[in-house]
Design an enzyme around this catalytic site. Sequence first.
Site, PDB file in Angstrom:
ATOM      1  NE  ARG A  12      -3.902  -2.043  -0.140  1.00 54.09           N
ATOM      2  CZ  ARG A  12      -3.789  -3.297  -0.557  1.00 54.09           C
ATOM      3  NH1 ARG A  12      -2.614  -3.731  -1.003  1.00 54.09           N
ATOM      4  NH2 ARG A  12      -4.822  -4.122  -0.527  1.00 54.09           N
ATOM      5  N   GLY A  39       5.295   7.957  25.585  1.00 53.81           N
ATOM      6  CA  GLY A  39       4.100   8.367  24.860  1.00 53.81           C
ATOM      7  C   GLY A  39       4.338   8.716  23.409  1.00 53.81           C
ATOM      8  CE  LYS A  84       8.118   3.476  30.250  1.00 53.64           C
ATOM      9  NZ  LYS A  84       8.030   4.960  30.117  1.00 53.64           N
ATOM     10  CB  CYS A 171      21.436  23.439  16.495  1.00 52.97           C
ATOM     11  SG  CYS A 171      21.849  24.643  17.780  1.00 52.97           S
ATOM     12  CB  CYS A 174      18.709  28.146  16.449  1.00 57.11           C
ATOM     13  SG  CYS A 174      20.386  27.896  15.837  1.00 57.11           S
ATOM     14  CB  CYS A 187       3.818  12.853  30.948  1.00 62.91           C
ATOM     15  SG  CYS A 187       4.027  13.060  29.169  1.00 62.91           S
TER      16      CYS A 187
END
Length: 254
Positions: A12, A39, A84, A171, A174, A187
């Site tokens: 696809r 996340g 994780k 960078c 900046c 979070c």
Amino acid sequence: MISPKERIRYSRQIMLPQMGEGAQAKLAKARVMVVGVGGLGCPVALYLATAGVGTLHLVDGDSVELSNLQRQVLYKTNHVHKPKVVMAAQQLQAANPEMRIVPHQRNASEKWLATNMASIDLVLDCTDNQKIRKVINRVCQQNKVPVIMASVQGFSGQLITLDYRLPDSPCYSCIFPNAEQQQGTSCNSSGVIGPALGVIGSAQALEAIKLLAGLALGSLNTLQLFEGETLEWRRLSLGSRRCETCADQKEGVH
């Protein structure tokens, strides 16, 4: 060349005129590092794995917590208290056994990143820490490796691509020259709505696929700002803005 099996798996996206088999072959050869598998890193890694990126390095020293499950979509309830990167690698390998997943169960440091950057084609910064973001920016700039940086707080997100293969690239400093002095939020301290992470993470993965395939990017040297409460996007072009770090790099000052 891609195999008949790959031609079916990625059919696809291969049929898109912007992609084709040539772009798919580029993805298959790519070596991408995702720093932070939370996340943002979860949707980023999932989309890159299923798109056919050849090698994916996952860098994160944390374990899954119950509070992660609201937004970190790779993890399940039985993953709580497990590393994780190990759980993410299992999920991604199940989604696409044809690719290579390299889990690094550790927090990224400047020395470690510099040592491992030689074999990387692209870095995706999916962290929520200003200090490590500056480190990632610095190491990528020194090694001329492009980096796609993103962050989300509450309902709002931002995204930018910095391609250090280009001689006049700005960078991260900046844009945010005083980031190291800022307290910064995460979070854990400020809260975040899960789907906003999905939107920004998906955009980050899309820009990564486009960069690896050689397509034009909407986030190159341009800060893309998303407001989830109103579903509005804004953009801020950096133009020729340069910070002292960029000037030192150009002049060879270290």
